[in-house]
Design an enzyme around this catalytic site. Structure first.
Site, short mmCIF file in Angstrom:
data_model
loop_
_atom_site.label_atom_id
_atom_site.label_comp_id
_atom_site.label_asym_id
_atom_site.label_seq_id
_atom_site.Cartn_x
_atom_site.Cartn_y
_atom_site.Cartn_z
N TYR A 1 0.83 -1.20 0.00
CA TYR A 1 0.00 0.00 0.00
C TYR A 1 0.87 1.26 0.00
O TYR A 1 0.39 2.37 0.04
CB TYR A 1 -0.86 -0.09 1.27
CG TYR A 1 -1.92 0.94 1.42
CD1 TYR A 1 -2.68 1.37 0.34
CD2 TYR A 1 -2.19 1.48 2.68
CE1 TYR A 1 -3.67 2.32 0.53
CE2 TYR A 1 -3.18 2.43 2.86
CZ TYR A 1 -3.91 2.83 1.78
OH TYR A 1 -4.87 3.77 1.95
N TYR B 1 -10.29 -5.33 2.23
CA TYR B 1 -10.87 -5.81 3.48
C TYR B 1 -11.51 -7.20 3.40
O TYR B 1 -12.12 -7.64 4.37
CB TYR B 1 -11.94 -4.81 3.95
CG TYR B 1 -11.41 -3.53 4.57
CD1 TYR B 1 -10.53 -2.71 3.88
CD2 TYR B 1 -11.83 -3.12 5.84
CE1 TYR B 1 -10.07 -1.53 4.45
CE2 TYR B 1 -11.39 -1.94 6.41
CZ TYR B 1 -10.50 -1.15 5.71
OH TYR B 1 -10.06 0.02 6.27
N HIS C 1 -14.38 4.86 9.11
CA HIS C 1 -13.19 5.36 8.40
C HIS C 1 -13.33 6.87 8.21
O HIS C 1 -14.46 7.39 8.18
CB HIS C 1 -13.10 4.68 7.01
CG HIS C 1 -11.73 4.80 6.38
ND1 HIS C 1 -11.31 5.94 5.75
CD2 HIS C 1 -10.69 3.92 6.30
CE1 HIS C 1 -10.06 5.75 5.30
NE2 HIS C 1 -9.67 4.53 5.62
N GLY C 2 -12.22 7.56 8.07
CA GLY C 2 -12.26 8.99 7.76
C GLY C 2 -12.84 9.19 6.36
O GLY C 2 -12.73 8.31 5.50
N ASP C 3 -13.44 10.35 6.11
CA ASP C 3 -14.09 10.56 4.81
C ASP C 3 -13.10 10.93 3.69
O ASP C 3 -13.49 11.19 2.57
CB ASP C 3 -15.18 11.62 4.92
CG ASP C 3 -14.63 12.99 5.32
OD1 ASP C 3 -13.39 13.11 5.47
OD2 ASP C 3 -15.43 13.93 5.50
N THR D 1 -9.65 14.56 10.03
CA THR D 1 -9.08 15.60 10.90
C THR D 1 -7.97 16.35 10.16
O THR D 1 -6.95 15.76 9.82
CB THR D 1 -8.49 14.96 12.18
OG1 THR D 1 -9.51 14.18 12.78
CG2 THR D 1 -7.97 16.00 13.14
N ASP E 1 26.11 7.14 -23.87
CA ASP E 1 26.12 6.25 -22.71
C ASP E 1 27.41 5.43 -22.69
O ASP E 1 27.42 4.23 -22.95
CB ASP E 1 24.87 5.34 -22.81
CG ASP E 1 24.74 4.37 -21.67
OD1 ASP E 1 25.36 4.60 -20.61
OD2 ASP E 1 24.03 3.36 -21.83
C1 SPV Z 1 20.38 1.51 -18.84
O1 SPV Z 1 19.20 1.81 -18.65
O2 SPV Z 1 21.28 2.36 -18.88
C2 SPV Z 1 20.77 0.12 -19.02
C3 SPV Z 1 19.81 -0.85 -19.54
O3 SPV Z 1 21.92 -0.19 -18.77
S1 SPV Z 1 20.07 -0.92 -21.23
O4 SPV Z 1 19.96 0.40 -21.77
O5 SPV Z 1 19.09 -1.83 -21.80
O6 SPV Z 1 21.44 -1.43 -21.46
MG MG Z 2 23.22 1.41 -18.51
#
Ligand code: SPV
Ligand code: MG
Length: 431
Positions: free
Chosen positions: A43, A75, A89-91, A122, A204
């Site tokens: 939750y 529940y 329960h609170g509203d 409250t 990257d």
């Molecule tokens: C990233 O999100 O940078 C990952 C996963 O390394 S992937 O891009 O699929 O390599």
């Molecule tokens: Mg990565």
């Protein structure tokens, strides 16, 4: 005497809770439900004290006849068993996602008999402060860090979405849907190297350094409480990795995933189209072991990511590495694939699970996105990471808007595809 049932999901009692009990007493004997750890975690009301401590706290409240454990935020079981004459329960649950729970209670009461009583919520300054303090406690490193392990213990699938700044962190933290009469939300966040780089307009290739990555994590942590898994790329030099493990652990990051590559890392989605080298098994094992050795808590996880399928080195290589990395101390295994067909992922998981029923398995289903979480879980997968969908949603939307303004020489034409700022800022909390 009539039975009045009310369920609490709090670690601190304030005026609002006492008010509910006082009102309940007017109708009969008060039975108080303590949501179990499992129910609270699902939750997204993470406990900061133990279930037993909560039970003792509730038992000490004046006017409470007895405390029972409610094991689901819905529940069904409790009402079927207790058949209360009243639920109180609170509203505040009349609107928003919690209205699903209200509908669940109304449906059960209409089937088993009984009446729902709602008392005005409250809204005192004291109650607001306590709720806020509880939320902020969850953002503290010691609570956040262990949350991933807690989730792994109770959830069939831990679902994690990419976050690359405060705003995407807020989306990961706060997006809740009601679907099939249940509430659903993400369990944690993935700080992707691909998205953290893309967001800065960089490739990257581990060019965005650790200081910048830590800054991203800190921005996300400032506004969220959910656990964070860092994409640690190759982990860098082992001599540097050990320091980074300490830093991440201290910050409250729950896990780092490092991939078994060496030299210049390129993104896995390029596969063999670019030159990428897999690290020798013993070298990578030594990096994992060094990281595990410096950890100060049992909470933090180092997860080993295997690139054998990405680099087309075969299933046997992937499995050999998985067992070697586990034996070197890895707390989980991430297996990656860039095929649309999930067969190789499933074969790996089935064969790994035949020998190891415990070590968590992580996947990033960017390519095999036709698989549901339930299908992945059936093959023993524990963590599913949606690694880049938010940035891929944002980029075309921003580009389209920029084009629209250029074409019209004004912003009117794009306005209807934009969210009013008034709405965006409802996401942002003020102290
Ligand atoms: C990233 O999100 O940078 C990952 C996963 O390394 S992937 O891009 O699929 O390599
Ligand atoms: Mg990565």
């Amino acid at each position: 005497m009539a039975v009045v049932y009310t369920a609490f999901c709090t670690d601190i009692i304030h005026e609002g809770h006492l008010n509910i009990i006082r009102n309940a007493q007017r109708y009969g004997e008060v039975v108080l439900g303590a949501l179990s750890d499992k129910a609270l975690i699902r939750y997204n009301k993470f406990p900061t004290i133990s279930q037993d401590e909560r039970i003792r706290l509730y038992e000490s409240l004046e006017g409470v006849s007895r405390v029972i454990v409610q094991d689901d935020y819905l529940y069904d079981a409790v009402i079927e068993q207790l058949r209360p004459d009243y639920v109180i329960h609170g509203d505040n649950w009349q609107s928003g996602p919690e209205s699903v729970i209200r509908a669940n209670v109304l449906d059960l009461l209409s089937r088993f008999g009984g009446e729902l009583i709602e008392v005005p919520y409250t809204r005192s300054e004291e109650a607001r402060k306590i709720d806020q303090q509880l939320r902020e406690k969850l953002a503290m490193p010691e609570y956040r860090r262990r949350r991933l392990r807690q989730l792994l213990e109770i959830s069939p699938t831990v679902k994690v979405i990419e976050a690359h700044d405060g705003l995407t962190g807020l989306i990961a933290e706060k997006t809740v849907v009601d679907h099939d009469n249940r509430l659903d939300q993400f369990d944690g966040m993935w700080v992707s190297s691909l998205c953290d780089s893309t967001e800065r307009g960089k490739p990257d290739i581990e060019l965005v350094d650790m200081s910048a990555r830590l800054r991203t994590i800190d921005d996300i942590m400032e506004v969220t409480t959910k656990p964070i898994i860092l994409d640690g790329d190759t982990g860098g030099l082992t001599e540097h990795f050990v320091y980074n493990v300490r830093t991440l652990e201290r910050m409250g990051v729950s896990a780092v995933i490092i991939e078994d590559k060496t030299g210049l890392k390129k993104n896995s989605l390029f596969g063999t189209e670019v030159k990428q080298t897999q690290a020798p098994i013993d070298e990578f094992c030594a990096k994992i072991a060094a990281g595990k050795k410096v950890q100060l808590t049992d909470d933090f996880m180092i997860i080993a990511r295997i690139e054998s399928l990405i680099l087309e080195r075969g299933m046997e290589d992937a499995l050999t590495r998985a067992f070697a990395f586990r034996d070197a101390g890895a707390d989980g295994i991430m297996i990656h694939s860039r095929k649309k067909d999930p067969s190789e992922i499933y074969e790996f998981c089935d064969r790994f699970r035949a020998q190891d029923s415990k070590t968590p398995i992580v996947v990033v289903p960017t390519s095999f996105n036709g698989e549901t979480e339930e299908e992945l879980s059936a093959h023993g997968i524990n963590i599913v990471i949606y690694a880049n969908q938010l940035i891929r949603a944002a980029f075309p939307a921003m580009q389209e808007t920029a084009r629209g303004i250029l074409k019209a020489h004004r912003a009117l034409e794009v306005d209807e595809q934009l969210m009013p700022f008034k709405e965006i800022i409802t996401l942002i909390d003020e102290l």
